[in-house]
Scaffold this active site. Structure first.
Site, PDB file in Angstrom:
ATOM      1  N   GLU A  38      71.563 -24.030  34.988  1.00  0.00           N
ATOM      2  CA  GLU A  38      71.013 -22.871  35.707  1.00  0.00           C
ATOM      3  C   GLU A  38      71.528 -22.962  37.132  1.00  0.00           C
ATOM      4  O   GLU A  38      71.037 -23.784  37.915  1.00  0.00           O
ATOM      5  CB  GLU A  38      69.486 -22.919  35.699  1.00  0.00           C
ATOM      6  N   CYS A  92      67.443 -18.485  43.637  1.00  0.00           N
ATOM      7  CA  CYS A  92      68.759 -18.210  43.045  1.00  0.00           C
ATOM      8  C   CYS A  92      68.889 -16.747  42.607  1.00  0.00           C
ATOM      9  O   CYS A  92      70.002 -16.229  42.553  1.00  0.00           O
ATOM     10  CB  CYS A  92      69.055 -19.160  41.896  1.00  0.00           C
TER      11      CYS A  92
END
Ligand code: NAD
Length: 476
Positions: A249, A283
């Site tokens: 990720e 993010c």
């Protein structure tokens, strides 16, 4: 309130064998608030031994029994949320409201995966011969090494831990050294809920030393990492070299497209809230704002109005709506992005500077007219910096949205169903959220494409990353 943080190995909270510790700093005050046990090789060997013993027990524990312990952990998290939130705020900086929200969501994540545990179905494939049974069986992969960052100390960890535990894996979690206390509270909830010793171990230390030891280790069958694309590529290469399954990720640089038929009030309000949540250290934060010419002024007026209302301060103060940056490194990083963008012709519409010189506080910053040659338009700023540019046609917006190698999240605001459909088809990102901010729920897939990663951490897809397929064929 804040206590020293230990390693959790084989069901016990222990100091590092060397006795070494790392200081934990409050980013709002720059004061030391605690000490963290610093694992070295001997501690990692102990964690591996414990995980092997834990896996032997856990893989044989029924999915229903796993789920029962997980549900108990979820309820302990909820009961303790008011105590856990200030720990997170003191070590990470985010506001108490955000810290409590993250903690409560973790309980939902655990429950979602507890429900998935009994649903790891295999299948039976019709055979070509009489009396033959062809079974496809799903089994836990084994010991997982998980690496999680400091921006969401509980949430980045809980997604890996819950999916892995539901699948029947044992886990060695390398938590975030700068924000370890709340991550340790997550592990404590599982331990107190009755998780057998060794099934979930927690270590901290030098990230590269730990990953370079654990990833090649024979006992480790899978790795899962959340962090920057640069580190992710390095770890994915190491995993590939040692034939380990990997979930990555990684970073993002989300476009947020505002079309001329958008609800500008909603767009400005939702995008401002999500740009500056956790001081932009997210993010999936919207970063490259693309606003259609005819509504540019109207959007900017509303967006800057929402930004002006943000109150930066110590996250423990209930009136603060944005805390400090999480660590000292982010200050020069954000200053560098802004200076470089200005050098390339970008203009500051709001903020632009550090606040004071005690605590890592930074103004919510909005820049306009930043050309694609500026560093901030290409690298993840990971901070309170919004970059707003204009576009005139749909194709122009899509071209800019897809320009980068990142492909994590993207956002758009429009009232046209034709535009919505076209966006869904053409945007290159793992998650597309239109007319609201609706990603990162336990039940929905969370993941990226291109350089933003491999694999999914939410939804029904996520548990598969911790399972292996075995084919058994039998004749009677
Ligand atoms: P960094 O790249 O050094 O570290 C990022 C994360 O990776 C940290 O949690 C760190 O402990 C871990 N890490 C670094 N090297 C590692 C290694 N060799 N093995 C295992 N783990 C390792 O930078 P940083 O200053 O901590 O963060 C800055 C950048 O990281 C940000 O600009 C952002 O792009 C990225 N980041 C992304 C996320 C995310 O949610 N995807 C979270 C935190 C940081």
């Amino acid at each position: 309130m804040y206590q020293d943080v230990m390693l959790h190995i084989g069901g016990a909270w222990v100091a590092a064998q060397s006795g070494r510790t790392i200081d934990i700093i409050n980013p709002a005050t720059e004061e030391k608030i605690g000490a963290l046990a610093h694992a070295e090789r001997a501690d990692l060997d102990a964690a591996i031994e414990a995980a092997e013993a834990g896996f032997a027990v856990w893989r044989k524990t029924s999915p229903q029994a796993r789920a029962k312990i997980m549900r108990k952990a979820a309820s302990l998290i909820r009961e303790r949320a008011d105590a856990i939130a200030p720990i997170m705020t003191m070590e990470q900086g985010k506001t108490l409201a955000e810290a409590k929200g993250e903690t409560m969501l973790a309980a939902d994540v655990i429950e979602w995966f507890a429900e998935e545990a009994p649903r790891t179905y295999g299948r039976i494939i019709p055979a070509r011969g009489d009396g033959i049974y062809q079974l496809v069986v799903k089994e836990p992969l084994g010991i997982v090494a998980a690496f999680t960052p400091w921006n969401f100390p509980i949430n980045q960890a809980v997604r890996k831990v819950s999916a892995g535990l539901a699948a029947g894996c044992a886990i060695i979690l390398k938590g975030p050294e700068e924000t370890p206390g709340s991550c340790a509270e997550l592990v404590r909830a599982f331990a107190d809920a009755g998780l057998p010793p060794g099934v979930l171990n927690l270590v901290f230390g030098v990230p590269s030393e730990i990953s370079e030891y654990l990833i090649p280790h024979r006992a480790v069958r899978k790795i899962s990492f959340t962090g920057s694309t640069a580190v992710g590529k390095h770890l994915a290469a190491l995993a590939g070299k040692h034939m380990k399954r990997a979930t990555m990720e990684l970073g993002g640089h989300a476009p947020a497209i505002v079309f001329e038929d958008a609800d500008l009030d909603a767009a400005a309000k939702i995008l401002a809230a999500n740009k500056f949540r956790n001081a932009g250290q997210v993010c999936v934060a919207p970063t490259r704002f693309l606003v259609q010419d005819s509504v540019y002024d109207g959007f900017m007026e509303r967006f800057l109005g929402a930004v002006a209302k943000i109150k930066v301060g110590d996250g423990l103060d209930p009136s603060s709506t944005m805390g400090p940056l999480a660590n000292e490194r982010r200050i020069p990083a954000i200053e560098g992005f802004i200076a470089d963008a200005q050098k390339h012709g970008g203009k500051i519409a709001a903020g632009g500077a550090r606040i004071g010189n005690k605590g890592y506080f930074f103004q919510p910053t909005v820049m306009t007219d930043v050309p694609t040659s500026a560093r901030a338009m290409n690298e993840e700023p990971f901070g309170p910096l919004a970059l707003v540019n204009r576009f005139s046609t749909f194709d122009e917006a899509i071209t800019e949205a897809n320009r980068l190698d990142y492909g994590l999240a993207s956002y758009a605001y429009t009232r046209s169903t034709k535009t919505v459909t076209a966006l869904g088809h053409r945007i290159e990102s793992g998650m597309v959220s239109i007319n609201h901010h609706g990603i990162a729920l336990p039940e929905t897939p969370f993941g990226g494409m291109k350089d933003s990663g491999i694999g999914w951490e939410g939804g029904a897809e996520a548990i598969d990353a911790y399972l292996t397929t075995k084919f058994v064929t039998q004749a009677s």
